[in-house]
Design an enzyme around this catalytic site. Structure first.
Site, mmCIF file in Angstrom:
data_model
loop_
_atom_site.group_PDB
_atom_site.id
_atom_site.type_symbol
_atom_site.label_atom_id
_atom_site.label_comp_id
_atom_site.label_asym_id
_atom_site.label_seq_id
_atom_site.Cartn_x
_atom_site.Cartn_y
_atom_site.Cartn_z
ATOM 1 N N ASN A 208 44.874 38.930 81.321
ATOM 2 C CA ASN A 208 43.798 39.201 80.352
ATOM 3 C C ASN A 208 42.479 39.317 81.110
ATOM 4 O O ASN A 208 42.438 39.168 82.327
ATOM 5 C CB ASN A 208 43.751 38.092 79.298
ATOM 6 C CG ASN A 208 43.589 36.728 79.932
ATOM 7 O OD1 ASN A 208 42.575 36.437 80.543
ATOM 8 N ND2 ASN A 208 44.627 35.893 79.836
ATOM 9 N N ASP A 274 49.985 33.696 76.214
ATOM 10 C CA ASP A 274 50.879 33.055 75.243
ATOM 11 C C ASP A 274 52.344 33.360 75.540
ATOM 12 O O ASP A 274 53.228 32.598 75.154
ATOM 13 C CB ASP A 274 50.527 33.520 73.832
ATOM 14 C CG ASP A 274 49.192 32.948 73.385
ATOM 15 O OD1 ASP A 274 48.867 31.835 73.838
ATOM 16 O OD2 ASP A 274 48.471 33.620 72.622
ATOM 17 N N LYS A 284 61.121 46.136 92.309
ATOM 18 C CA LYS A 284 60.213 46.961 91.495
ATOM 19 C C LYS A 284 61.038 47.736 90.460
ATOM 20 O O LYS A 284 62.034 48.377 90.818
ATOM 21 C CB LYS A 284 59.461 47.931 92.405
ATOM 22 C CG LYS A 284 58.467 48.769 91.650
ATOM 23 C CD LYS A 284 57.781 49.771 92.543
ATOM 24 C CE LYS A 284 56.972 50.725 91.688
ATOM 25 N NZ LYS A 284 56.848 52.027 92.259
ATOM 26 N N PHE A 322 39.179 25.454 74.375
ATOM 27 C CA PHE A 322 38.331 26.594 74.043
ATOM 28 C C PHE A 322 39.078 27.418 73.013
ATOM 29 O O PHE A 322 40.287 27.263 72.841
ATOM 30 C CB PHE A 322 38.026 27.436 75.290
ATOM 31 C CG PHE A 322 36.743 27.030 75.952
ATOM 32 C CD1 PHE A 322 36.690 25.858 76.678
ATOM 33 C CD2 PHE A 322 35.600 27.801 75.833
ATOM 34 C CE1 PHE A 322 35.502 25.457 77.283
ATOM 35 C CE2 PHE A 322 34.409 27.413 76.434
ATOM 36 C CZ PHE A 322 34.358 26.237 77.157
ATOM 37 N N LYS A 336 42.649 25.894 64.360
ATOM 38 C CA LYS A 336 43.183 25.675 65.708
ATOM 39 C C LYS A 336 43.018 24.223 66.155
ATOM 40 O O LYS A 336 43.915 23.650 66.749
ATOM 41 C CB LYS A 336 42.470 26.606 66.695
ATOM 42 C CG LYS A 336 43.410 27.250 67.686
ATOM 43 C CD LYS A 336 42.727 28.302 68.526
ATOM 44 C CE LYS A 336 43.272 29.679 68.268
ATOM 45 N NZ LYS A 336 42.651 30.719 69.092
ATOM 46 N N LYS A 340 46.115 22.006 67.351
ATOM 47 C CA LYS A 340 46.257 21.624 68.766
ATOM 48 C C LYS A 340 46.077 20.130 68.996
ATOM 49 O O LYS A 340 46.564 19.592 69.972
ATOM 50 C CB LYS A 340 45.234 22.378 69.623
ATOM 51 C CG LYS A 340 45.310 23.894 69.460
ATOM 52 C CD LYS A 340 45.801 24.547 70.711
ATOM 53 C CE LYS A 340 45.748 26.061 70.606
ATOM 54 N NZ LYS A 340 46.386 26.709 71.744
HETATM 55 N N1 CTP Z 1 45.978 27.409 75.521
HETATM 56 C C1 CTP Z 1 46.921 26.700 76.233
HETATM 57 N N2 CTP Z 1 48.166 27.195 76.386
HETATM 58 C C2 CTP Z 1 48.519 28.370 75.835
HETATM 59 C C3 CTP Z 1 47.554 29.124 75.109
HETATM 60 C C4 CTP Z 1 46.286 28.601 74.984
HETATM 61 O O1 CTP Z 1 46.597 25.628 76.720
HETATM 62 N N3 CTP Z 1 49.738 28.822 76.008
HETATM 63 C C5 CTP Z 1 44.644 26.814 75.339
HETATM 64 C C6 CTP Z 1 43.502 27.620 75.935
HETATM 65 O O2 CTP Z 1 43.235 27.203 77.254
HETATM 66 C C7 CTP Z 1 42.366 27.256 74.993
HETATM 67 C C8 CTP Z 1 43.037 27.003 73.661
HETATM 68 O O3 CTP Z 1 44.410 26.771 73.971
HETATM 69 O O4 CTP Z 1 41.756 26.050 75.386
HETATM 70 C C9 CTP Z 1 42.957 28.125 72.673
HETATM 71 O O5 CTP Z 1 43.348 29.340 73.273
HETATM 72 P P1 CTP Z 1 43.314 30.694 72.448
HETATM 73 O O6 CTP Z 1 43.718 31.800 73.314
HETATM 74 O O7 CTP Z 1 42.015 30.794 71.688
HETATM 75 O O8 CTP Z 1 44.383 30.421 71.320
HETATM 76 P P2 CTP Z 1 45.925 30.482 71.300
HETATM 77 O O9 CTP Z 1 46.440 29.098 71.239
HETATM 78 O O10 CTP Z 1 46.431 31.318 72.419
HETATM 79 O O11 CTP Z 1 46.203 31.178 69.895
HETATM 80 P P3 CTP Z 1 45.916 32.717 69.465
HETATM 81 O O12 CTP Z 1 46.209 33.547 70.687
HETATM 82 O O13 CTP Z 1 46.867 32.926 68.371
HETATM 83 O O14 CTP Z 1 44.503 32.779 69.028
#
Ligand code: CTP
Length: 411
Positions: A208, A274, A284, A322, A336, A340
């Protein structure tokens, strides 16, 4: 305000040198003791007599000019509480970044162990030159603070970035540095940063746009406040504190778990993927005749949720997440934080190009389990980091969070 403080100002040969006369006056007005060192070229822009009168001290230019029991560069370096190099030319920046000590100013810089502020000023093309940017990065990695130049009309007639930042800014930054309290001394703060990289095959990956700048700003600030910092980073960064370089979400989970036990606070600023490829091809992947292909993905562990579930007692670390949202920021953030189970969630809107991903700026809302704690207006990521630690630990370093233990059934 600055009585008893010793300020060392290094002036190099740029047109903005004349502005430093006002900076000296500002420090003198606050009763600081000011000493000035100039490179020989600086005297083409401002006179020794002026600087001597304003600082009420002898101005240092050439090395070995005053016989003393201590080499001169060492005595300058020992005496001062802070060193400010302004304006810093591309030439002096290059010398400092490479440990070259060929005049009094660069020798003092090399021997100086206390905080240093560097305020560059030069033509926009020089500032953007890759070599100059590489030197700036090297200085930052070594812990020196750069006060970035501003955009505007330059003395050479060009319009662009390169103008010395305002004198007020240099003054305020120096005062903040002089009075920074080591409020997080004795605390271990673990911070994650950057976007994880999930391999597909030896040449392709899923990732990303996260630059890691917010996490690095938090780690820099925590280090400045005296914390024992561990930065678990998915982007390349060198710092004076411990950096654990990771690639994938699984690597990051392992690194965070390794640091969990004696941590006081864990901040998950990383953009964790995710999903990852179910099977990583060892070779490859070749183009096939098919117009469409699909890659099977499997869910990555949610690191934030997993570590929040490990909060067994009141000595467990404060957990901060975050939250990157492109719509319905507050509703999604509230949902969230309850999903979490972390103590704080810092929500930012990634749909805006003037903040967030890759930008040097951010604007965030800090939430805890009861709702909004504080909204932080758009500011440099370092200033946002400063305010985040004030919310978590207050001005005095005491944990302000009325933490609840994990309420998940699985705990
Ligand atoms: N995070 C994590 N592990 C993951 C995904 C996210 O620890 N597999 C943590 C990120 O570091 C951040 C928080 O979760 O502190 C929220 O991340 P975000 O990308 O906003 O949310 P997601 O949990 O990925 O949910 P979505 O993509 O559906 O918004």
């Amino acid at each position: 305000m600055l009585s008893g403080k010793n300020i060392l100002i290094g002036i190099t040969g740029g047109i903005a040198a004349y502005k430093i006369c006002e900076l000296i006056r500002m420090f003198k007005r606050e009763n600081a003791n000011v000493r000035v060192i100039c490179t020989p070229n600086a005297l083409n822009f401002v006179t020794k007599l002026t600087l001597q009168n304003l600082s009420q001290n002898e101005v240092g230019i050439e090395e070995f000019e005053i016989p003393d029991f201590k080499p001169e560069h060492i005595s300058y370096a020992d005496e001062a509480d802070i060193m400010i190099i302004a304006p810093a030319t591309a030439n002096t920046i290059g010398r400092m970044a490479n440990g070259i000590c060929d005049n009094l100013l660069t020798s003092v810089f090399c021997a100086f162990k206390k905080p240093v502020l560097i305020a560059p000023a030069m033509n926009c093309n020089m500032w953007q030159n890759e070599i100059v940017q590489g030197n700036i990065k090297r200085l930052q990695e070594c812990g020196y603070e750069i006060i970035e130049p501003e955009t505007g009309f330059l003395a050479c007639g060009a319009e662009g970035i390169g103008r010395l930042c305002s004198i007020d800014k240099i003054f305020n930054r120096a005062v903040n540095k002089l009075f920074v309290q080591k409020t997080l001394s004795g605390k271990k703060i673990v911070i994650t940063s950057g976007g994880t990289i999930e391999n597909i095959d030896p040449v392709r990956y899923i990732s990303n746009y996260s630059s890691g700048k917010m996490g690095i700003a938090l780690a820099d600030r925590a280090f400045e406040l005296g914390a024992d910092v561990v930065l678990v980073s998915a982007v390349d960064v060198k710092r004076k504190y411990k950096v654990v370089r990771v690639k994938s979400a699984l690597d990051m989970l392992e690194a965070v778990n390794n640091e969990f036990d004696n941590a006081d606070c864990i901040i998950m600023a990383a953009a964790v993927a995710d999903y990852r490829a179910k099977n990583i091809s060892e070779q490859k992947m070749k183009k096939s005749s098919a117009d469409e292909i699909s890659i099977d993905l499997v869910k990555n562990p949610d690191i934030l949720k997993e570590i929040s579930m490990k909060k067994f007692n009141k000595n467990s670390p404060v957990i901060v997440g975050f939250c990157a949202e492109s719509e319905n920021l507050l509703e999604n953030a509230k949902e969230k934080i309850s999903k979490k189970g972390c103590d704080y969630l810092i929500a930012n809107d990634i749909s805006r190009s003037d903040i967030g991903f890759s930008s040097d700026y951010n604007e965030v809302v800090i939430l805890d389990k009861n709702g909004i704690v504080k909204k932080l207006e758009r500011a440099k990521k370092y200033d946002i980091a400063k305010q985040i630690f004030e919310v978590i630990y207050g001005q005095d370093g005491a944990d302000k969070n009325n933490r609840e233990l994990c309420t998940f059934e699985s705990c």
